[in-house]
Motif scaffolding. Structure first.
Motif, PDB file in Angstrom:
ATOM      1  N   GLN A  17      46.933  53.261  37.766  1.00 43.95           N
ATOM      2  CA  GLN A  17      47.130  52.058  36.955  1.00 43.95           C
ATOM      3  C   GLN A  17      48.207  51.161  37.562  1.00 43.95           C
ATOM      4  N   GLY A  18      49.264  51.757  38.073  1.00 47.17           N
ATOM      5  CA  GLY A  18      50.306  50.964  38.727  1.00 47.17           C
ATOM      6  C   GLY A  18      49.776  50.249  39.960  1.00 47.17           C
ATOM      7  N   LEU A  19      48.945  50.928  40.735  1.00 45.04           N
ATOM      8  CA  LEU A  19      48.346  50.290  41.908  1.00 45.04           C
ATOM      9  C   LEU A  19      47.403  49.161  41.493  1.00 45.04           C
ATOM     10  N   ASN A  20      46.707  49.330  40.375  1.00 44.18           N
ATOM     11  CA  ASN A  20      45.861  48.247  39.862  1.00 44.18           C
ATOM     12  C   ASN A  20      46.707  47.031  39.499  1.00 44.18           C
ATOM     13  N   HIS A  21      47.853  47.262  38.859  1.00 47.48           N
ATOM     14  CA  HIS A  21      48.734  46.141  38.502  1.00 47.48           C
ATOM     15  C   HIS A  21      49.247  45.435  39.750  1.00 47.48           C
ATOM     16  N   ILE A  22      49.614  46.209  40.761  1.00 50.14           N
ATOM     17  CA  ILE A  22      50.082  45.603  42.014  1.00 50.14           C
ATOM     18  C   ILE A  22      48.978  44.760  42.630  1.00 50.14           C
ATOM     19  N   LYS A  23      47.764  45.282  42.636  1.00 51.40           N
ATOM     20  CA  LYS A  23      46.636  44.561  43.227  1.00 51.40           C
ATOM     21  C   LYS A  23      46.340  43.263  42.461  1.00 51.40           C
ATOM     22  N   TYR A  24      46.332  43.334  41.139  1.00 52.40           N
ATOM     23  CA  TYR A  24      46.044  42.133  40.347  1.00 52.40           C
ATOM     24  C   TYR A  24      47.153  41.087  40.469  1.00 52.40           C
ATOM     25  N   CYS A  25      48.401  41.542  40.510  1.00 57.84           N
ATOM     26  CA  CYS A  25      49.508  40.597  40.700  1.00 57.84           C
ATOM     27  C   CYS A  25      49.415  39.930  42.068  1.00 57.84           C
ATOM     28  N   ALA A  26      49.017  40.685  43.075  1.00 58.65           N
ATOM     29  CA  ALA A  26      48.852  40.100  44.410  1.00 58.65           C
ATOM     30  C   ALA A  26      47.750  39.045  44.394  1.00 58.65           C
ATOM     31  N   PHE A  27      46.658  39.315  43.688  1.00 57.69           N
ATOM     32  CA  PHE A  27      45.580  38.328  43.609  1.00 57.69           C
ATOM     33  C   PHE A  27      46.027  37.069  42.876  1.00 57.69           C
ATOM     34  N   VAL A  28      46.837  37.221  41.837  1.00 60.52           N
ATOM     35  CA  VAL A  28      47.351  36.052  41.117  1.00 60.52           C
ATOM     36  C   VAL A  28      48.248  35.225  42.029  1.00 60.52           C
ATOM     37  N   ILE A  29      49.103  35.896  42.810  1.00 62.36           N
ATOM     38  CA  ILE A  29      49.970  35.184  43.754  1.00 62.36           C
ATOM     39  C   ILE A  29      49.130  34.433  44.779  1.00 62.36           C
ATOM     40  N   ILE A  30      48.075  35.075  45.272  1.00 62.95           N
ATOM     41  CA  ILE A  30      47.195  34.428  46.254  1.00 62.95           C
ATOM     42  C   ILE A  30      46.576  33.168  45.660  1.00 62.95           C
ATOM     43  N   VAL A  31      46.053  33.272  44.447  1.00 68.19           N
ATOM     44  CA  VAL A  31      45.414  32.111  43.812  1.00 68.19           C
ATOM     45  C   VAL A  31      46.418  30.987  43.591  1.00 68.19           C
ATOM     46  N   LEU A  32      47.616  31.332  43.120  1.00 60.16           N
ATOM     47  CA  LEU A  32      48.622  30.293  42.875  1.00 60.16           C
ATOM     48  C   LEU A  32      49.053  29.603  44.163  1.00 60.16           C
ATOM     49  N   TYR A  33      49.233  30.365  45.236  1.00 62.61           N
ATOM     50  CA  TYR A  33      49.623  29.742  46.503  1.00 62.61           C
ATOM     51  C   TYR A  33      48.511  28.867  47.068  1.00 62.61           C
ATOM     52  N   VAL A  34      47.270  29.326  46.971  1.00 62.65           N
ATOM     53  CA  VAL A  34      46.156  28.514  47.475  1.00 62.65           C
ATOM     54  C   VAL A  34      46.039  27.222  46.673  1.00 62.65           C
TER      55      VAL A  34
END
Length: 79
Positions: A17-34
């Motif tokens: 579950q922690g790895l899922n949170h890390i992955k989803y947070c990374a995707f949110v950061i990617i979307v915001l930067y793009v």
């Protein structure tokens, strides 16, 4: 996650579950930067230095998301 690892239960569902949170947070950061890069480019307010730094952050974030997904898949196969 560090507390779970210290308790010698590295293959638990909490780690996944922690790895899922890390992955989803990374995707949110990617979307915001793009989105930010596109908005700044559209407004002609994107200096080249900021663009290079943004792409560097994007590459690192993609590597973090891929690493979290890889470790999650390995842990799922072990369980």
């Amino acid at each position: 996650m560090i507390q779970v690892i210290e308790c010698k239960s590295i293959f638990s569902n909490r780690i996944v579950q922690g790895l899922n949170h890390i992955k989803y947070c990374a995707f949110v950061i990617i979307v915001l930067y793009v989105l930010g890069i596109f908005v700044l480019d559209y407004a002609n307010a994107l200096p080249p230095v900021i663009a290079v730094m943004g792409f560097g952050i994007l590459i690192v974030t993609i590597m973090v998301a891929a690493g979290a997904a890889f470790i999650k898949n390995v842990l799922k196969k072990i369980n």
